[in-house]
Design a protein around this motif. Structure first.
Motif, PDB file in Angstrom:
ATOM      1  N   GLU A  86       0.852  -1.193   0.000  1.00 12.96           N
ATOM      2  CA  GLU A  86       0.000   0.000   0.000  1.00 12.96           C
ATOM      3  C   GLU A  86       0.884   1.239   0.000  1.00 12.96           C
ATOM      4  OE1 GLU A  86      -2.151  -0.426   3.626  1.00 12.96           O
ATOM      5  OE2 GLU A  86      -3.293  -2.174   2.921  1.00 12.96           O
ATOM      6  N   SER A  87       0.512   2.207  -0.828  1.00  8.89           N
ATOM      7  CA  SER A  87       1.270   3.457  -0.812  1.00  8.89           C
ATOM      8  C   SER A  87       0.561   4.482   0.053  1.00  8.89           C
ATOM      9  CB  SER A  87       1.442   3.995  -2.241  1.00  8.89           C
ATOM     10  OG  SER A  87       0.188   4.246  -2.832  1.00  8.89           O
ATOM     11  N   TYR A  88       1.338   5.252   0.763  1.00 13.39           N
ATOM     12  CA  TYR A  88       0.805   6.395   1.510  1.00 13.39           C
ATOM     13  C   TYR A  88       1.793   7.537   1.301  1.00 13.39           C
ATOM     14  CZ  TYR A  88       4.111   5.050   5.198  1.00 13.39           C
ATOM     15  OH  TYR A  88       5.233   4.726   5.902  1.00 13.39           O
ATOM     16  N   SER A  89       1.479   8.711   1.810  1.00 15.12           N
ATOM     17  CA  SER A  89       2.302   9.862   1.430  1.00 15.12           C
ATOM     18  C   SER A  89       3.754   9.711   1.872  1.00 15.12           C
ATOM     19  CB  SER A  89       1.697  11.147   1.993  1.00 15.12           C
ATOM     20  OG  SER A  89       1.599  11.043   3.398  1.00 15.12           O
ATOM     21  N   GLY A  90       3.998   9.001   2.972  1.00 21.38           N
ATOM     22  CA  GLY A  90       5.365   8.878   3.455  1.00 21.38           C
ATOM     23  C   GLY A  90       6.119   7.657   2.959  1.00 21.38           C
ATOM     24  N   GLY A  91       5.471   6.813   2.192  1.00 24.17           N
ATOM     25  CA  GLY A  91       6.185   5.628   1.740  1.00 24.17           C
ATOM     26  C   GLY A  91       5.234   4.504   1.371  1.00 24.17           C
ATOM     27  N   LEU A  92       5.629   3.287   1.730  1.00 23.33           N
ATOM     28  CA  LEU A  92       4.854   2.100   1.392  1.00 23.33           C
ATOM     29  C   LEU A  92       4.732   1.213   2.628  1.00 23.33           C
ATOM     30  CD1 LEU A  92       6.844   1.240  -1.833  1.00 23.33           C
ATOM     31  CD2 LEU A  92       4.478   2.032  -1.841  1.00 23.33           C
ATOM     32  N   ARG A  93       3.611   0.523   2.704  1.00 28.01           N
ATOM     33  CA  ARG A  93       3.482  -0.478   3.761  1.00 28.01           C
ATOM     34  C   ARG A  93       3.295  -1.845   3.113  1.00 28.01           C
ATOM     35  NH1 ARG A  93       3.336  -0.967   9.066  1.00 28.01           N
ATOM     36  NH2 ARG A  93       3.481   1.250   9.421  1.00 28.01           N
ATOM     37  N   VAL A  94       4.004  -2.824   3.622  1.00 25.62           N
ATOM     38  CA  VAL A  94       3.914  -4.192   3.105  1.00 25.62           C
ATOM     39  C   VAL A  94       3.315  -5.067   4.201  1.00 25.62           C
ATOM     40  CG1 VAL A  94       5.233  -6.203   2.340  1.00 25.62           C
ATOM     41  CG2 VAL A  94       5.863  -3.928   1.539  1.00 25.62           C
ATOM     42  N   LYS A  95       2.156  -5.639   3.914  1.00 24.57           N
ATOM     43  CA  LYS A  95       1.477  -6.508   4.872  1.00 24.57           C
ATOM     44  C   LYS A  95       1.230  -7.858   4.224  1.00 24.57           C
ATOM     45  CE  LYS A  95      -1.362  -2.918   7.040  1.00 24.57           C
ATOM     46  NZ  LYS A  95      -2.742  -2.461   7.158  1.00 24.57           N
ATOM     47  N   GLY A  96       1.226  -8.895   5.021  1.00 27.64           N
ATOM     48  CA  GLY A  96       0.923 -10.215   4.476  1.00 27.64           C
ATOM     49  C   GLY A  96       1.610 -11.291   5.271  1.00 27.64           C
ATOM     50  N   SER A  97       2.015 -12.314   4.566  1.00 31.14           N
ATOM     51  CA  SER A  97       2.639 -13.435   5.263  1.00 31.14           C
ATOM     52  C   SER A  97       3.615 -14.143   4.340  1.00 31.14           C
ATOM     53  CB  SER A  97       1.564 -14.419   5.740  1.00 31.14           C
ATOM     54  OG  SER A  97       0.885 -14.946   4.627  1.00 31.14           O
ATOM     55  N   LEU A  98       4.476 -14.911   4.954  1.00 27.35           N
ATOM     56  CA  LEU A  98       5.389 -15.726   4.160  1.00 27.35           C
ATOM     57  C   LEU A  98       5.511 -17.101   4.790  1.00 27.35           C
ATOM     58  CD1 LEU A  98       8.457 -16.175   5.501  1.00 27.35           C
ATOM     59  CD2 LEU A  98       8.705 -13.803   4.872  1.00 27.35           C
ATOM     60  N   ARG A  99       5.897 -18.043   3.953  1.00 25.59           N
ATOM     61  CA  ARG A  99       6.158 -19.419   4.399  1.00 25.59           C
ATOM     62  C   ARG A  99       7.545 -19.801   3.931  1.00 25.59           C
ATOM     63  NH1 ARG A  99       1.464 -22.865   4.540  1.00 25.59           N
ATOM     64  NH2 ARG A  99       2.497 -24.305   3.155  1.00 25.59           N
ATOM     65  N   ALA A 100       8.380 -20.150   4.874  1.00 32.54           N
ATOM     66  CA  ALA A 100       9.767 -20.460   4.539  1.00 32.54           C
ATOM     67  C   ALA A 100      10.154 -21.825   5.084  1.00 32.54           C
ATOM     68  CB  ALA A 100      10.698 -19.395   5.124  1.00 32.54           C
ATOM     69  N   PRO A 101      10.569 -22.753   4.224  1.00 34.66           N
ATOM     70  CA  PRO A 101      11.037 -24.054   4.718  1.00 34.66           C
ATOM     71  C   PRO A 101      12.419 -23.945   5.348  1.00 34.66           C
ATOM     72  CG  PRO A 101      11.024 -24.002   2.297  1.00 34.66           C
ATOM     73  CD  PRO A 101      10.599 -22.642   2.766  1.00 34.66           C
ATOM     74  N   TRP A 102      12.625 -24.693   6.414  1.00 34.17           N
ATOM     75  CA  TRP A 102      13.947 -24.715   7.041  1.00 34.17           C
ATOM     76  C   TRP A 102      14.345 -26.146   7.355  1.00 34.17           C
ATOM     77  CZ3 TRP A 102      13.534 -26.984  11.783  1.00 34.17           C
ATOM     78  CH2 TRP A 102      12.357 -26.807  12.512  1.00 34.17           C
ATOM     79  N   ARG A 103      15.628 -26.337   7.632  1.00 36.95           N
ATOM     80  CA  ARG A 103      16.142 -27.653   8.028  1.00 36.95           C
ATOM     81  C   ARG A 103      16.904 -27.514   9.324  1.00 36.95           C
ATOM     82  NH1 ARG A 103      17.457 -28.431   2.310  1.00 36.95           N
ATOM     83  NH2 ARG A 103      15.514 -29.289   1.504  1.00 36.95           N
ATOM     84  N   GLY A 104      16.742 -28.510  10.155  1.00 37.53           N
ATOM     85  CA  GLY A 104      17.469 -28.481  11.416  1.00 37.53           C
ATOM     86  C   GLY A 104      17.742 -29.883  11.902  1.00 37.53           C
ATOM     87  N   THR A 105      18.245 -29.963  13.129  1.00 36.70           N
ATOM     88  CA  THR A 105      18.587 -31.234  13.741  1.00 36.70           C
ATOM     89  C   THR A 105      17.910 -31.297  15.101  1.00 36.70           C
ATOM     90  OG1 THR A 105      20.735 -31.160  12.650  1.00 36.70           O
ATOM     91  CG2 THR A 105      20.523 -32.653  14.504  1.00 36.70           C
ATOM     92  N   CYS A 106      17.215 -32.395  15.353  1.00 36.14           N
ATOM     93  CA  CYS A 106      16.538 -32.544  16.647  1.00 36.14           C
ATOM     94  C   CYS A 106      17.575 -32.518  17.763  1.00 36.14           C
ATOM     95  CB  CYS A 106      15.762 -33.854  16.695  1.00 36.14           C
ATOM     96  SG  CYS A 106      15.010 -34.160  18.310  1.00 36.14           S
ATOM     97  N   ARG A 107      17.347 -31.676  18.762  1.00 36.51           N
ATOM     98  CA  ARG A 107      18.366 -31.552  19.796  1.00 36.51           C
ATOM     99  C   ARG A 107      18.358 -32.739  20.746  1.00 36.51           C
ATOM    100  NH1 ARG A 107      15.513 -29.794  24.452  1.00 36.51           N
ATOM    101  NH2 ARG A 107      13.904 -28.303  23.883  1.00 36.51           N
ATOM    102  N   ARG A 108      17.331 -33.565  20.720  1.00 39.72           N
ATOM    103  CA  ARG A 108      17.334 -34.753  21.581  1.00 39.72           C
ATOM    104  C   ARG A 108      17.874 -35.987  20.868  1.00 39.72           C
ATOM    105  NH1 ARG A 108      11.410 -34.114  24.113  1.00 39.72           N
ATOM    106  NH2 ARG A 108      11.758 -32.226  25.293  1.00 39.72           N
ATOM    107  N   CYS A 109      17.415 -36.237  19.636  1.00 42.29           N
ATOM    108  CA  CYS A 109      17.803 -37.499  18.986  1.00 42.29           C
ATOM    109  C   CYS A 109      18.695 -37.283  17.773  1.00 42.29           C
ATOM    110  CB  CYS A 109      16.557 -38.292  18.589  1.00 42.29           C
ATOM    111  SG  CYS A 109      15.680 -37.611  17.171  1.00 42.29           S
ATOM    112  N   SER A 110      18.959 -36.029  17.420  1.00 42.45           N
ATOM    113  CA  SER A 110      19.857 -35.687  16.310  1.00 42.45           C
ATOM    114  C   SER A 110      19.335 -36.082  14.937  1.00 42.45           C
ATOM    115  CB  SER A 110      21.259 -36.312  16.496  1.00 42.45           C
ATOM    116  OG  SER A 110      21.825 -35.837  17.679  1.00 42.45           O
TER     117      SER A 110
END
Ligand SMILES: [Zn+2]
Ligand SMILES: [Zn+2]
Length: 182
Positions: free
Chosen positions: A57-81
Motif C-alpha cells: 500500500e502506498s501512503y504519502s510517506g512511503g509504502l506499507r507491506v502486509k501479508g505473510s510468508l512461508r519459509a522451509p527450514w532444516r534443522g537437527t533434533c536436539r534430543r535425537c539428532s
C-alpha cells in the motif's frame, strides 16, 4: 541485478493512495547476498522456494507491506539428532521509506523499486528455531548406549551419570525448567 524480490513501485507511488497484491514463490537469495553467518544448525532450506503473499500500500510517506510468508527450514533434533524439515509461517507488516526517512525499523525504497529480500531475511532468521525437536514427545538417545529411544528400547538403567545430570538440568525457552534447575 534482477531478482524476484525486487518489485517496481513507481505506479503505486504516483497514484496515491494505491495498493497491489503480490504473490511470489522464489528461491531466497539466488545472488548469495545473505551468506549464512557461521554454522547454525538450523538454517533456511536454500534449495526450496519461499512463498510470499503480500499487499503493498502506498501512503504519502512511503509504502506499507502486509501479508505473510512461508519459509522451509532444516534443522537437527536436539534430543535425537535426526534431521528435521520445518516450515516457518510468519506475518509481515513493514514500512518502506525513502533514504532520508530510513530508520532501524524501516526498509529502503530504492527510487522506483523496493527489494523485499532484506525484509524476508530478517523475518525468516528471527523465526528460525534455535533448538528444534523432531516431535514434542521425542525420547532422545539413550545416554549410556546411544540407542534411539524412539525406535528401540534398551536395558540401560543404573546410576545417573553426573555429566548427564548437568545436561538434563539445562532448560530451554520452550520447555519447563527441570526440577531443581535455576
Ligand atoms: Zn528427536
Ligand atoms: Zn541404552
Amino acid at each position: 541485478m534482477s531478482s524476484a524480490y525486487r518489485v517496481p513501485i513507481a505506479k503505486l507511488r504516483r497514484d496515491l493512495p494505491a495498493s497491489t497484491e503480490l504473490n511470489l514463490s522464489a528461491l531466497f537469495d539466488e545472488g548469495k547476498t545473505f551468506e549464512p553467518k557461521g554454522k547454525a544448525e538450523t538454517d533456511i532450506a536454500w534449495d526450496a522456494p519461499i512463498d510470499l503473499a503480500i499487499r503493498i500500500e502506498s501512503y504519502s510517506g512511503g509504502l506499507r507491506v502486509k501479508g505473510s510468508l512461508r519459509a522451509p527450514w532444516r534443522g537437527t533434533c536436539r534430543r535425537c539428532s535426526s534431521p528435521i524439515d520445518g516450515l516457518s509461517e510468519i506475518a509481515l507488516n513493514e514500512r518502506f521509506v525513502d533514504p532520508e526517512d530510513l530508520d532501524e525499523e524501516s526498509y529502503l525504497i530504492d527510487q522506483d523499486y523496493i527489494d523485499l529480500a532484506p525484509m524476508v531475511h530478517d523475518a525468516v532468521f528471527l523465526d528460525l528455531p534455535l533448538a528444534p525437536l523432531c516431535s514434542a514427545t521425542c525420547k532422545g538417545l539413550c545416554p549410556y548406549c546411544g540407542i534411539d529411544r524412539n525406535e528401540a528400547t534398551c536395558e540401560c538403567q543404573g546410576e545417573a551419570d553426573p555429566r548427564w545430570a548437568t545436561l538434563n538440568s539445562l532448560s530451554f525457552d520452550n520447555e519447563e525448567p527441570a526440577p531443581g534447575a535455576e
